[in-house]
Scaffold this motif. Structure first.
Motif, PDB file in Angstrom:
ATOM      1  N   VAL A 234     -95.534  94.015  29.792  1.00 41.40           N
ATOM      2  CA  VAL A 234     -95.490  92.559  29.609  1.00 41.40           C
ATOM      3  C   VAL A 234     -96.402  92.141  28.461  1.00 41.40           C
ATOM      4  CG1 VAL A 234     -96.095  90.357  30.671  1.00 41.40           C
ATOM      5  CG2 VAL A 234     -94.834  92.054  31.981  1.00 41.40           C
ATOM      6  N   VAL A 235     -97.616  92.668  28.449  1.00 49.49           N
ATOM      7  CA  VAL A 235     -98.568  92.326  27.393  1.00 49.49           C
ATOM      8  C   VAL A 235     -98.050  92.792  26.038  1.00 49.49           C
ATOM      9  CG1 VAL A 235    -100.868  92.845  26.490  1.00 49.49           C
ATOM     10  CG2 VAL A 235    -100.569  92.250  28.891  1.00 49.49           C
ATOM     11  N   PHE A 236     -97.481  93.998  25.992  1.00 47.96           N
ATOM     12  CA  PHE A 236     -96.989  94.507  24.714  1.00 47.96           C
ATOM     13  C   PHE A 236     -95.861  93.639  24.175  1.00 47.96           C
ATOM     14  CE2 PHE A 236     -93.990  97.051  22.255  1.00 47.96           C
ATOM     15  CZ  PHE A 236     -94.823  97.536  21.251  1.00 47.96           C
ATOM     16  N   LEU A 237     -94.914  93.278  25.017  1.00 48.65           N
ATOM     17  CA  LEU A 237     -93.778  92.478  24.550  1.00 48.65           C
ATOM     18  C   LEU A 237     -94.213  91.083  24.108  1.00 48.65           C
ATOM     19  CD1 LEU A 237     -90.944  93.451  27.045  1.00 48.65           C
ATOM     20  CD2 LEU A 237     -91.152  94.084  24.655  1.00 48.65           C
ATOM     21  N   PHE A 238     -95.093  90.451  24.891  1.00 54.17           N
ATOM     22  CA  PHE A 238     -95.594  89.138  24.489  1.00 54.17           C
ATOM     23  C   PHE A 238     -96.335  89.226  23.157  1.00 54.17           C
ATOM     24  CE2 PHE A 238     -95.548  87.357  29.015  1.00 54.17           C
ATOM     25  CZ  PHE A 238     -94.443  86.584  28.739  1.00 54.17           C
ATOM     26  N   SER A 239     -97.241  90.196  23.060  1.00 57.01           N
ATOM     27  CA  SER A 239     -98.027  90.337  21.833  1.00 57.01           C
ATOM     28  C   SER A 239     -97.133  90.697  20.650  1.00 57.01           C
ATOM     29  CB  SER A 239     -99.098  91.415  22.035  1.00 57.01           C
ATOM     30  OG  SER A 239     -99.878  91.583  20.865  1.00 57.01           O
ATOM     31  N   PHE A 240     -96.167  91.567  20.879  1.00 61.01           N
ATOM     32  CA  PHE A 240     -95.254  91.980  19.806  1.00 61.01           C
ATOM     33  C   PHE A 240     -94.487  90.780  19.257  1.00 61.01           C
ATOM     34  CE2 PHE A 240     -91.120  93.438  18.309  1.00 61.01           C
ATOM     35  CZ  PHE A 240     -91.472  94.448  17.431  1.00 61.01           C
ATOM     36  N   VAL A 241     -93.931  89.980  20.140  1.00 66.47           N
ATOM     37  CA  VAL A 241     -93.125  88.833  19.700  1.00 66.47           C
ATOM     38  C   VAL A 241     -94.002  87.799  19.002  1.00 66.47           C
ATOM     39  CG1 VAL A 241     -91.705  86.908  20.500  1.00 66.47           C
ATOM     40  CG2 VAL A 241     -91.347  89.197  21.434  1.00 66.47           C
ATOM     41  N   TRP A 242     -95.185  87.522  19.559  1.00 65.37           N
ATOM     42  CA  TRP A 242     -96.056  86.511  18.945  1.00 65.37           C
ATOM     43  C   TRP A 242     -96.559  86.963  17.581  1.00 65.37           C
ATOM     44  CZ3 TRP A 242     -98.567  85.608  24.310  1.00 65.37           C
ATOM     45  CH2 TRP A 242     -97.901  84.562  24.966  1.00 65.37           C
ATOM     46  N   HIS A 243     -96.920  88.222  17.440  1.00 63.00           N
ATOM     47  CA  HIS A 243     -97.339  88.715  16.124  1.00 63.00           C
ATOM     48  C   HIS A 243     -96.165  88.759  15.158  1.00 63.00           C
ATOM     49  CE1 HIS A 243    -101.053  90.138  18.142  1.00 63.00           C
ATOM     50  NE2 HIS A 243    -101.567  90.051  16.938  1.00 63.00           N
ATOM     51  N   TRP A 244     -94.992  89.089  15.665  1.00 70.21           N
ATOM     52  CA  TRP A 244     -93.811  89.158  14.804  1.00 70.21           C
ATOM     53  C   TRP A 244     -93.468  87.786  14.227  1.00 70.21           C
ATOM     54  CZ3 TRP A 244     -90.811  93.547  13.698  1.00 70.21           C
ATOM     55  CH2 TRP A 244     -89.622  93.295  13.022  1.00 70.21           C
ATOM     56  N   ASN A 245     -93.569  86.751  15.029  1.00 75.74           N
ATOM     57  CA  ASN A 245     -93.188  85.404  14.592  1.00 75.74           C
ATOM     58  C   ASN A 245     -94.347  84.605  14.013  1.00 75.74           C
ATOM     59  OD1 ASN A 245     -90.519  85.776  15.511  1.00 75.74           O
ATOM     60  ND2 ASN A 245     -91.098  85.192  17.592  1.00 75.74           N
ATOM     61  N   GLU A 246     -95.537  85.171  13.982  1.00 71.90           N
ATOM     62  CA  GLU A 246     -96.700  84.427  13.511  1.00 71.90           C
ATOM     63  C   GLU A 246     -96.529  84.029  12.047  1.00 71.90           C
ATOM     64  OE1 GLU A 246     -99.879  82.372  12.916  1.00 71.90           O
ATOM     65  OE2 GLU A 246     -99.382  83.117  14.919  1.00 71.90           O
ATOM     66  N   GLY A 247     -96.632  82.741  11.795  1.00 72.05           N
ATOM     67  CA  GLY A 247     -96.486  82.253  10.433  1.00 72.05           C
ATOM     68  C   GLY A 247     -97.701  81.513   9.918  1.00 72.05           C
ATOM     69  N   TYR A 248     -98.420  80.824  10.819  1.00 73.84           N
ATOM     70  CA  TYR A 248     -99.541  80.000  10.357  1.00 73.84           C
ATOM     71  C   TYR A 248    -100.699  80.861   9.873  1.00 73.84           C
ATOM     72  CZ  TYR A 248    -103.492  76.789  10.495  1.00 73.84           C
ATOM     73  OH  TYR A 248    -104.612  76.065  10.166  1.00 73.84           O
ATOM     74  N   LEU A 249    -101.181  81.763  10.730  1.00 73.60           N
ATOM     75  CA  LEU A 249    -102.303  82.614  10.329  1.00 73.60           C
ATOM     76  C   LEU A 249    -101.907  83.545   9.190  1.00 73.60           C
ATOM     77  CD1 LEU A 249    -103.796  83.530  13.830  1.00 73.60           C
ATOM     78  CD2 LEU A 249    -104.608  81.807  12.205  1.00 73.60           C
ATOM     79  N   SER A 250    -100.670  84.012   9.204  1.00 79.61           N
ATOM     80  CA  SER A 250    -100.220  84.885   8.118  1.00 79.61           C
ATOM     81  C   SER A 250    -100.220  84.150   6.790  1.00 79.61           C
ATOM     82  CB  SER A 250     -98.810  85.413   8.430  1.00 79.61           C
ATOM     83  OG  SER A 250     -98.808  86.179   9.618  1.00 79.61           O
ATOM     84  N   SER A 251     -99.814  82.893   6.799  1.00 85.36           N
ATOM     85  CA  SER A 251     -99.803  82.126   5.551  1.00 85.36           C
ATOM     86  C   SER A 251    -101.211  81.850   5.045  1.00 85.36           C
ATOM     87  CB  SER A 251     -99.055  80.808   5.760  1.00 85.36           C
ATOM     88  OG  SER A 251     -99.738  79.985   6.701  1.00 85.36           O
ATOM     89  N   MET A 252    -102.200  81.849   5.945  1.00 89.01           N
ATOM     90  CA  MET A 252    -103.582  81.617   5.538  1.00 89.01           C
ATOM     91  C   MET A 252    -104.253  82.873   4.984  1.00 89.01           C
ATOM     92  SD  MET A 252    -104.422  78.389   6.129  1.00 89.01           S
ATOM     93  CE  MET A 252    -102.789  77.956   5.564  1.00 89.01           C
ATOM     94  N   PHE A 253    -103.955  84.021   5.575  1.00 85.03           N
ATOM     95  CA  PHE A 253    -104.723  85.238   5.275  1.00 85.03           C
ATOM     96  C   PHE A 253    -103.958  86.262   4.448  1.00 85.03           C
ATOM     97  CE2 PHE A 253    -106.621  84.227   9.639  1.00 85.03           C
ATOM     98  CZ  PHE A 253    -107.575  83.390   9.083  1.00 85.03           C
ATOM     99  N   LEU A 254    -102.625  86.159   4.377  1.00 83.14           N
ATOM    100  CA  LEU A 254    -101.828  87.165   3.690  1.00 83.14           C
ATOM    101  C   LEU A 254    -101.130  86.551   2.494  1.00 83.14           C
ATOM    102  CD1 LEU A 254    -100.233  88.902   6.815  1.00 83.14           C
ATOM    103  CD2 LEU A 254    -102.343  89.509   5.628  1.00 83.14           C
ATOM    104  N   SER A 255    -100.809  87.390   1.507  1.00 84.01           N
ATOM    105  CA  SER A 255    -100.157  86.910   0.284  1.00 84.01           C
ATOM    106  C   SER A 255     -99.065  87.890  -0.110  1.00 84.01           C
ATOM    107  CB  SER A 255    -101.185  86.726  -0.843  1.00 84.01           C
ATOM    108  OG  SER A 255    -101.784  87.969  -1.185  1.00 84.01           O
ATOM    109  N   HIS A 256     -98.718  87.924  -1.389  1.00 80.67           N
ATOM    110  CA  HIS A 256     -97.566  88.696  -1.846  1.00 80.67           C
ATOM    111  C   HIS A 256     -97.758  90.202  -1.698  1.00 80.67           C
ATOM    112  CE1 HIS A 256     -95.458  85.192  -3.445  1.00 80.67           C
ATOM    113  NE2 HIS A 256     -96.611  84.775  -3.925  1.00 80.67           N
ATOM    114  N   ASP A 257     -98.995  90.684  -1.727  1.00 79.35           N
ATOM    115  CA  ASP A 257     -99.203  92.128  -1.634  1.00 79.35           C
ATOM    116  C   ASP A 257     -98.922  92.660  -0.230  1.00 79.35           C
ATOM    117  OD1 ASP A 257     -99.933  92.178  -4.284  1.00 79.35           O
ATOM    118  OD2 ASP A 257    -102.066  91.856  -3.845  1.00 79.35           O
TER     119      ASP A 257
END
Length: 325
Positions: A234-257
């Motif tokens: 249960v924890v793996f699936l929840f965490s997997f989906v939330w990390h997969w769809n994460e857009g806000y934190l990714s847009s703050m910390f990640l870029s083109h590389d």
């Protein structure tokens, strides 16, 4: 004469009893014994579930239908669901525009590695909160619960400054390192799930292992953790989906590389037009609508595949961890 009347009355009573038994069987078939196991209740339940299934599946059907339409079908208002000609060019354009191969590797790194770490760290923390006694346990549990209530937008600026000074920006470390300390994405919820699950386990197992001389860590990794496979899933699936769809934190910390698929989708039109989209392009544009739907399908398909494979164990885990309560 009297005998004939008796026989006639007996026959009438027998026919009436037979009719009553048939009526009782029909009533039992339609209504059931408890009004919820009969044919009428089942038909109503099937009807309601069909409506709910349609509400959930209709966007997916629309996405698949749109991505398979050619430009002529998209511009033709008479074509609704079934295209006249299946066009795979939208998938090709989306695959190229998303840089799917490299972005998929980046997204899997951000989704799988923190999820596996969260299972280990959150299970240890949840077991300590459920079974062990130590000073400040209540305060520690309250602090964990507070991290779940605080929105990430409040602490995004100090996090950005810290990650920038450490040189972690544009690397998966911004998600992996917090998970190592139980502060990853939704880690507080995962700790609560494990704590709830461990509280349901009988203490006799631990007492028997300790009588045999097992240490605390040996007890956890050899007995408790194997028994907690439903909670881990249960924890793996929840965490997997939330990390997969994460857009806000990714847009703050990640870029083109190092860009996951969620960010690539937002830049898909830029890849198509070769420039930042204008306001007209941001509207529903039939020229790119099929490609955008194809890109969305390529992003949602891997989590759907994972869920379809692990659906039975996921439902069992949800029931055993008490989430449905």
């Amino acid at each position: 004469m009297k005998t004939a009347m008796i026989v006639k009355q007996y026959s009438q009573r027998a026919r009436l009893a037979l009719v009553n038994r048939k009526a009782q069987k029909v009533k039992l078939l339609l209504l059931g014994q408890h009004m919820n196991d009969g044919l009428v209740a089942k038909l109503i339940l099937i009807f309601l579930l069909s409506i709910v299934a349609y509400l959930y599946l209709q966007p997916l059907f629309y996405m698949i239908s749109t991505m398979l339409k050619s430009l002529a079908d998209l511009l033709d208002p008479t074509v609704q669901w079934i295209p006249r000609k299946v066009d795979w060019g939208n998938l090709d354009n989306a695959y190229a525009g998303l840089h799917y191969a490299s972005s998929l590797v980046h997204t899997l790194t951000l989704a799988v590695v923190p999820s596996l770490i969260s299972i280990l760290v959150c299970s240890l923390t949840g077991y300590a909160l459920a079974r062990l006694q130590f000073p400040g346990k209540t305060v520690f549990f309250a602090l964990i619960f507070m991290t779940f209530l605080i929105p990430p937008q409040i602490i995004i600026i100090p996090l950005y400054v810290i990650y920038s000074k450490l040189g972690w920006l544009d690397t998966p470390l911004v998600f992996i390192v917090p998970a190592l300390f139980g502060q990853g994405l939704k880690s507080a919820l995962f700790i609560l799930i494990f704590r709830q699950f461990f509280l349901s386990l009988p203490k006799a197992l631990e007492e028997a292992a300790m009588l045999d001389g097992a240490s605390l860590f040996r007890l956890f990794f050899r007995i408790i953790l194997p028994l907690s496979v439903p909670a881990c899933l249960v924890v793996f699936l929840f965490s997997f989906v939330w990390h997969w769809n994460e857009g806000y934190l990714s847009s703050m910390f990640l870029s083109h590389d190092f860009m996951p698929l969620s960010l690539r989708l937002s830049n898909l039109e830029t890849e198509i037009f070769g420039q930042a989209p204008t306001m007209e392009m941001l509207a529903v544009n039939p020229v790119t609508e099929g490609t955008k739907m194809a890109g969305a399908f390529l992003i949602v398909f891997p989590p759907l595949l994972v869920y379809m494979i692990a659906q039975r164990w996921f439902v069992e885990g949800v029931e055993r961890t008490g989430i449905v309560d």
